[in-house]
Design an enzyme around this catalytic site. Structure first.
Site, PDB file in Angstrom:
ATOM      1  N   GLU A   1    -121.271   9.953 -94.308  1.00 36.62           N
ATOM      2  CA  GLU A   1    -121.445  10.882 -93.175  1.00 36.62           C
ATOM      3  C   GLU A   1    -121.660  10.138 -91.860  1.00 36.62           C
ATOM      4  O   GLU A   1    -122.289   9.087 -91.867  1.00 36.62           O
ATOM      5  CB  GLU A   1    -122.646  11.791 -93.460  1.00 36.62           C
ATOM      6  CG  GLU A   1    -122.386  12.687 -94.655  1.00 36.62           C
ATOM      7  CD  GLU A   1    -123.614  13.476 -95.085  1.00 36.62           C
ATOM      8  OE1 GLU A   1    -124.621  13.476 -94.335  1.00 36.62           O
ATOM      9  OE2 GLU A   1    -123.576  14.063 -96.162  1.00 36.62           O
TER      10      GLU A   1
ATOM     11  N   ARG B   1    -126.259  14.998-102.328  1.00 31.65           N
ATOM     12  CA  ARG B   1    -125.841  13.823-101.566  1.00 31.65           C
ATOM     13  C   ARG B   1    -124.389  13.523-101.917  1.00 31.65           C
ATOM     14  O   ARG B   1    -123.983  13.661-103.072  1.00 31.65           O
ATOM     15  CB  ARG B   1    -126.695  12.603-101.934  1.00 31.65           C
ATOM     16  CG  ARG B   1    -128.073  12.604-101.312  1.00 31.65           C
ATOM     17  CD  ARG B   1    -128.030  12.410 -99.793  1.00 31.65           C
ATOM     18  NE  ARG B   1    -129.359  12.392 -99.209  1.00 31.65           N
ATOM     19  CZ  ARG B   1    -129.991  13.452 -98.697  1.00 31.65           C
ATOM     20  NH1 ARG B   1    -129.411  14.646 -98.672  1.00 31.65           N
ATOM     21  NH2 ARG B   1    -131.209  13.336 -98.185  1.00 31.65           N
TER      22      ARG B   1
ATOM     23  N   HIS C   1    -123.343  18.939 -93.412  1.00 29.66           N
ATOM     24  CA  HIS C   1    -124.711  18.655 -93.871  1.00 29.66           C
ATOM     25  C   HIS C   1    -125.712  19.554 -93.130  1.00 29.66           C
ATOM     26  O   HIS C   1    -126.623  19.066 -92.445  1.00 29.66           O
ATOM     27  CB  HIS C   1    -125.055  17.172 -93.665  1.00 29.66           C
ATOM     28  CG  HIS C   1    -126.213  16.719 -94.513  1.00 29.66           C
ATOM     29  ND1 HIS C   1    -126.312  15.455 -95.023  1.00 29.66           N
ATOM     30  CD2 HIS C   1    -127.336  17.371 -94.924  1.00 29.66           C
ATOM     31  CE1 HIS C   1    -127.438  15.340 -95.715  1.00 29.66           C
ATOM     32  NE2 HIS C   1    -128.082  16.501 -95.670  1.00 29.66           N
TER      33      HIS C   1
HETATM   34  C1  8YV Z   1    -131.765  16.260 -93.889  1.00 26.64           C
HETATM   35  C2  8YV Z   1    -131.486  16.654 -96.206  1.00 26.64           C
HETATM   36  O1  8YV Z   1    -133.109  16.073 -93.812  1.00 26.64           O
HETATM   37  O2  8YV Z   1    -133.707  17.204 -96.712  1.00 26.64           O
HETATM   38  C3  8YV Z   1    -132.731  16.517 -96.984  1.00 26.64           C
HETATM   39  O3  8YV Z   1    -132.743  15.700 -97.915  1.00 26.64           O
HETATM   40  O4  8YV Z   1    -130.476  16.212 -96.589  1.00 26.64           O
HETATM   41  C4  8YV Z   1    -131.505  17.348 -94.904  1.00 26.64           C
HETATM   42  O5  8YV Z   1    -132.380  18.399 -94.835  1.00 26.64           O
HETATM   43  C5  8YV Z   1    -131.239  16.540 -92.573  1.00 26.64           C
HETATM   44  O6  8YV Z   1    -129.869  16.530 -92.699  1.00 26.64           O
HETATM   45  C6  8YV Z   1    -131.637  15.500 -91.553  1.00 26.64           C
HETATM   46  O7  8YV Z   1    -131.112  14.270 -91.878  1.00 26.64           O
END
Ligand code: 8YV
Length: 321
Positions: A263, A234, A281
């Site tokens: 983001e 993150r 991302h």
């Molecule tokens: C998001 C992600 O789910 O799984 C996670 O924690 O960061 C990604 O796979 C995807 O960007 C949808 O928001």
């Protein structure tokens, strides 16, 4: 049981289709004014919220608008956008989608590390700009040879990243809250100590209050001028201003970032740094994996509607399952 799902965030069309096949689906409007109007008189019978990362917080205020919500199903393994304490207080289960994306995200960690070390996007630009054909030589790059890989967070994804690096004859070390039994890699009890002992730091920890800003100016200094930072976790885990300063001054060599603090905003200061790698991302963003994640979201909702139990509750709400 009749299931009315409120979708918060822009989910992909195939996921929407899967939801629509089985449930009644509504969208929280993205536009601020339309959203405020919608929340003035919210539909009372919504019982499930579907959400995904990089959308506004699913917090106490939002949950209070929907008193019949009993399940928040988050698309993704990370769920730092959901206030789980507020959910628990209201007896609301929260699910996420772990496991099905582990290999995909770990692949991205490896790919970004190699892309940053070997300047692959920059080399691509060099060819497209006809600089090779007109006689320029592409500069030599950093190498993976002899590197010391430091993995921050040795959960599912961190372990999968480590397994990939085992094939490269490099040293592997890690930091997590406590040492993992039976793990062959060297353990460090702080991010700072790990950064001091390694030169390639790969972030795989969950986001949220516990990891906010743990990669700061001091950690980047400890990583050193040969240092590479790879973030597939993150944006909040890194002090973005400190990172910009470290990359601009040569405190570390380069970075490869899949995630950012705000983001989809990426600071211009990062975009201007030609020697780093930026991706939007997309760690889990393949057809196969996004479909598997979507199916898990739907399976959780279907299971909850049929039995009151879900398949993959987040740890904070396991006791409600
Ligand atoms: C998001 C992600 O789910 O799984 C996670 O924690 O960061 C990604 O796979 C995807 O960007 C949808 O928001």
């Amino acid at each position: 049981m009749s299931v009315k799902v409120l979708v918060c965030g822009s989910i992909l069309a195939p996921i929407r289709e899967l939801l629509r096949e089985e449930f009644e689906v509504l969208d929280l409007p993205a536009d601020a004014a339309a959203q405020a109007a919608f929340l003035q008189t919210p539909p009372a019978d919504v019982n499930v919220i579907v959400t995904l990362s990089h959308v506004p917080l699913i917090d106490a205020a939002l949950l209070d608008r929907f008193p019949n919500v009993r399940l928040v199903a988050s698309f993704g393994v990370g769920y730092d956008q959901v206030d789980t304490a507020a959910a628990v207080e209201r007896g609301i289960l929260v699910t996420h989608s772990p496991g099905v994306l582990t290999d995909e995200v770990a692949d991205m960690g490896l790919a970004l590390t190699l892309a940053a070390l070997r300047s692959i996007p920059q080399a691509d630009r060099f060819v497209r700009d006809n600089r090779w054909e007109t006689g320029e030589k592409y500069p030599l790059t950093l190498s993976l040879r002899g590197r010391k890989i430091g993995i921050v967070g040795l959960g599912r994804i961190g372990s999968a990243v480590a397994r990939r690096f085992e094939g490269f004859n490099v040293e592997i070390a890690y930091h997590s809250r406590s040492p993992k039994p039976g793990v062959p890699y060297r353990y460090f009890d702080s991010v700072l100590a790990l950064a001091g002992a390694t030169d390639t730091l790969i972030l795989t920890v969950p986001g949220g209050a516990g990891t906010r800003g743990i990669v700061n100016a001091e950690v980047l200094k400890a990583l050193g001028p040969n240092g590479v930072l790879v973030n597939i976790s993150r944006g909040s885990v890194v002090d973005e201003d400190a990172l910009i300063a470290a990359l601009s001054s040569g405190t570390i060599a380069t970075a490869a970032l899949d995630v950012f603090a705000h983001e989809p905003h990426v600071p211009d200061a990062l975009k201007k740094l030609d020697h780093i790698v930026l991706v939007p991302h997309t760690g889990s963003a393949t057809f196969a994996t996004r479909l598997a994640m979507a199916k898990l979201v739907v399976d959780n909702i279907r299971s909850w509607a049929g039995t009151g139990k879900v398949l993959t509750p987040v740890p904070e709400t396991k006791h409600l399952n």
